[in-house]
Design an enzyme around this catalytic site. Structure first.
Site, PDB file in Angstrom:
ATOM      1  N   LYS A 258      -3.283  -2.890   8.428  1.00 56.65           N
ATOM      2  CA  LYS A 258      -3.294  -4.359   8.464  1.00 56.65           C
ATOM      3  C   LYS A 258      -2.412  -4.886   7.328  1.00 56.65           C
ATOM      4  CE  LYS A 258      -5.577  -6.533  11.742  1.00 56.65           C
ATOM      5  NZ  LYS A 258      -4.861  -6.188  12.948  1.00 56.65           N
TER       6      LYS A 258
ATOM      7  N   TYR B  35       1.268   1.093  14.779  1.00 57.53           N
ATOM      8  CA  TYR B  35       0.239   0.941  13.754  1.00 57.53           C
ATOM      9  C   TYR B  35       0.728   1.386  12.376  1.00 57.53           C
ATOM     10  CZ  TYR B  35      -3.722   1.581  10.782  1.00 57.53           C
ATOM     11  OH  TYR B  35      -4.565   1.492   9.709  1.00 57.53           O
TER      12      TYR B  35
ATOM     13  N   ASP C 275       0.879  -1.170   0.000  1.00 59.68           N
ATOM     14  CA  ASP C 275       0.000   0.000   0.000  1.00 59.68           C
ATOM     15  C   ASP C 275       0.913   1.215   0.000  1.00 59.68           C
ATOM     16  OD1 ASP C 275      -1.618   2.119   0.590  1.00 59.68           O
ATOM     17  OD2 ASP C 275      -2.622   1.189   2.306  1.00 59.68           O
TER      18      ASP C 275
HETATM   19  C1  F6R Z   1      -7.652  -0.280   8.229  1.00 63.55           C
HETATM   20  C2  F6R Z   1      -7.454   1.018   7.569  1.00 63.55           C
HETATM   21  C3  F6R Z   1      -8.415   2.102   7.808  1.00 63.55           C
HETATM   22  C4  F6R Z   1      -7.803   3.181   8.693  1.00 63.55           C
HETATM   23  C5  F6R Z   1      -8.798   4.328   8.958  1.00 63.55           C
HETATM   24  C6  F6R Z   1      -8.160   5.492   9.712  1.00 63.55           C
HETATM   25  O1  F6R Z   1      -6.581  -1.150   8.000  1.00 63.55           O
HETATM   26  O2  F6R Z   1      -6.486   1.212   6.848  1.00 63.55           O
HETATM   27  O3  F6R Z   1      -9.613   1.632   8.369  1.00 63.55           O
HETATM   28  O4  F6R Z   1      -7.386   2.643   9.910  1.00 63.55           O
HETATM   29  O5  F6R Z   1      -9.300   4.846   7.749  1.00 63.55           O
HETATM   30  O6  F6R Z   1      -6.993   5.847   9.063  1.00 63.55           O
HETATM   31  P1  F6R Z   1      -6.001   6.990   9.586  1.00 63.55           P
HETATM   32  O7  F6R Z   1      -5.581   6.641  10.962  1.00 63.55           O
HETATM   33  O8  F6R Z   1      -4.863   6.922   8.587  1.00 63.55           O
HETATM   34  O9  F6R Z   1      -6.771   8.268   9.512  1.00 63.55           O
HETATM   35 MG    MG Z   2      -4.676  -2.437   2.226  1.00 60.14          MG
HETATM   36 MG    MG Z   3      -4.111   0.898   3.580  1.00 59.39          MG
END
Ligand code: F6R
Ligand code: MG
Ligand code: MG
Length: 382
Positions: free
Chosen positions: A233, A230, A11
């Site tokens: 995933k 973090y 990603d």
């Molecule tokens: C799960 C994922 C999304 C983000 C969510 C918040 O793997 O990628 O659900 O966790 O959109 O993202 P941030 O913390 O980057 O604003």
């Molecule tokens: Mg992904």
């Molecule tokens: Mg992603």
């Protein structure tokens, strides 16, 4: 002819949040692979699974080859530059190390590779999942390779009946690869005992016991083991050879009709059903639900056909409706119980911070402190 099939995915940025890469980002990566891979790749395909871009390559350089891995790394770096120019979200998110050091394993991108003597006809399936973890493939692989309710080949073909060797990785052991080989059918219950725990024990590869041939490989990257925090995933990929001495393509696909619950979904911290989707499908509802795509290929001398989009069939429309119902059902209970992952699997630190902040306010029941805090305050005891 001995061929290596390598799939490497990452990603490196997406449009509108963590939804899908832009066409320009995909094209940038495809151009690098086409131009710079020409001297040593037999063939390649570039596409996306949710917000992850995959590079599928065939060559004769073997597993973990530095040149092949470096090409993918370079392509993702250039993709990141494109993502930054376009203002995509999470640009370069999965590139967790600054300098390439021989192999992309442990650097963020997910890798699955198979090396084998090509059969006269060589069908295989490339699976890509988004918003979930490597253990998401545990149950479907167990059912396809070890359960005659899903693979009647285990009863009908004497070679398949000899069973398979499953290599299981303990992904909680971050320092080095810690694995165990279990053989079906005799180790079936031990295998189930490990595979029940998708967060910790992950099918890494499967070999035929009849021929010794490699049947499947799964990417086992744990991004938070690499980054220590973090990063999203892991969104695993898997390569599965099919037919003849392996389960048929239809048997390998069949377990996905269960839409089993996996870890991931919103903020990588919830439980959601794995929905089998058409190629190019992004995520939506609560950044999910977790999705899996299946691209079925044939090849000759390492030259790939165009893929068949194996979940693009009316049967799977029915299954998708069921997955949506399962997703709604579990999201109805929000943060409660099994809907949210246990503390060790949460991809954000907020809950730990809340618990730490509350720690000094916990009291042990006893004579004086039995009263609720507000009464103690009124009584001047606090
Ligand atoms: C799960 C994922 C999304 C983000 C969510 C918040 O793997 O990628 O659900 O966790 O959109 O993202 P941030 O913390 O980057 O604003
Ligand atoms: Mg992904
Ligand atoms: Mg992603």
């Amino acid at each position: 002819m001995r061929i290596t099939v390598s799939v490497i995915k990452a990603d490196v940025g997406s449009v509108g949040g963590h939804l899908q890469p832009s066409p320009a980002l995909r094209q940038t990566i495809a151009n690098v692979v086409r131009d710079e891979g020409a001297p040593f790749l037999i063939d390649h395909r570039v596409g996306s699974f949710g917000d992850d871009v995959f590079i599928l390559m065939t060559h004769t350089r073997g597993l973990n080859d530095e040149t092949v891995h470096h090409l993918a790394w370079e392509a993702f770096l250039r993709g990141t530059a494109c993502a930054k120019r376009e203002g995509l979200y999470g640009a370069g998110q999965d590139l967790l190390k600054d300098a390439f050091s021989g192999n992309v394993r442990g650097m963020g991108p997910a890798v699955a590779e198979l090396e084998f003597e090509e059969r006269t006809a060589e069908p295989f399936v490339l699976f890509g999942a988004d918003k979930t973890e490597p253990g998401a493939y545990n149950l479907p692989l167990y059912l396809a390779f070890a359960d005659p309710m899903f693979c009647s080949g285990l009863l009908l073909s004497s070679k398949i009946k000899k069973g398979f060797t499953f290599r299981i990785l303990d992904v909680a052991h971050a320092e080095a690869d810690r694995f165990i080989d279990l053989q079906t059918p005799e180790d079936l219950y031990d295998l189930a005992a490990l595979l029940r725990d998708n967060e910790r024990f992950v099918v890494a590869s499967i070999h035929s016991r009849a021929t010794g041939d490699i049947a499947a490989a799964v990417s086992t990257t744990r991004l938070h083991n690499i980054a220590g925090k973090y990063t999203g995933k892991d969104d695993p990929v898997a390569l599965v050879r099919t037919q003849q001495n392996f389960p048929a393509t239809g048997e390998v696909l069949a377990p996905y009709r269960l839409c089993h619950y996996v870890g991931g979904f919103m903020r990588g911290s919830h439980t959601g059903p794995l929905m089998p989707v058409r190629a190019g499908t992004g995520v939506s509802f609560f950044d999910g639900p977790p999705i899996v795509t299946a691209l079925a290929f044939s090849m000759s001398g390492g030259n790939l056909t165009q893929p068949v989009d194996a979940f693009d069939h009316p049967f799977w429309d029915h299954v998708r409706t069921r997955a949506a119902e399962k997703a709604i059902t579990i999201r109805e209970q929000g943060f409660s119980g099994n809907a949210m992952l246990p503390q060790s699997e949460l991809e954000y630190g907020g809950i730990v911070e809340i618990l730490d902040a509350l720690e000094p306010r916990f009291r042990i029941a006893g004579a004086m402190v039995d009263a609720p805090s507000h009464e103690l305050v009124a009584a001047g005891a606090r």
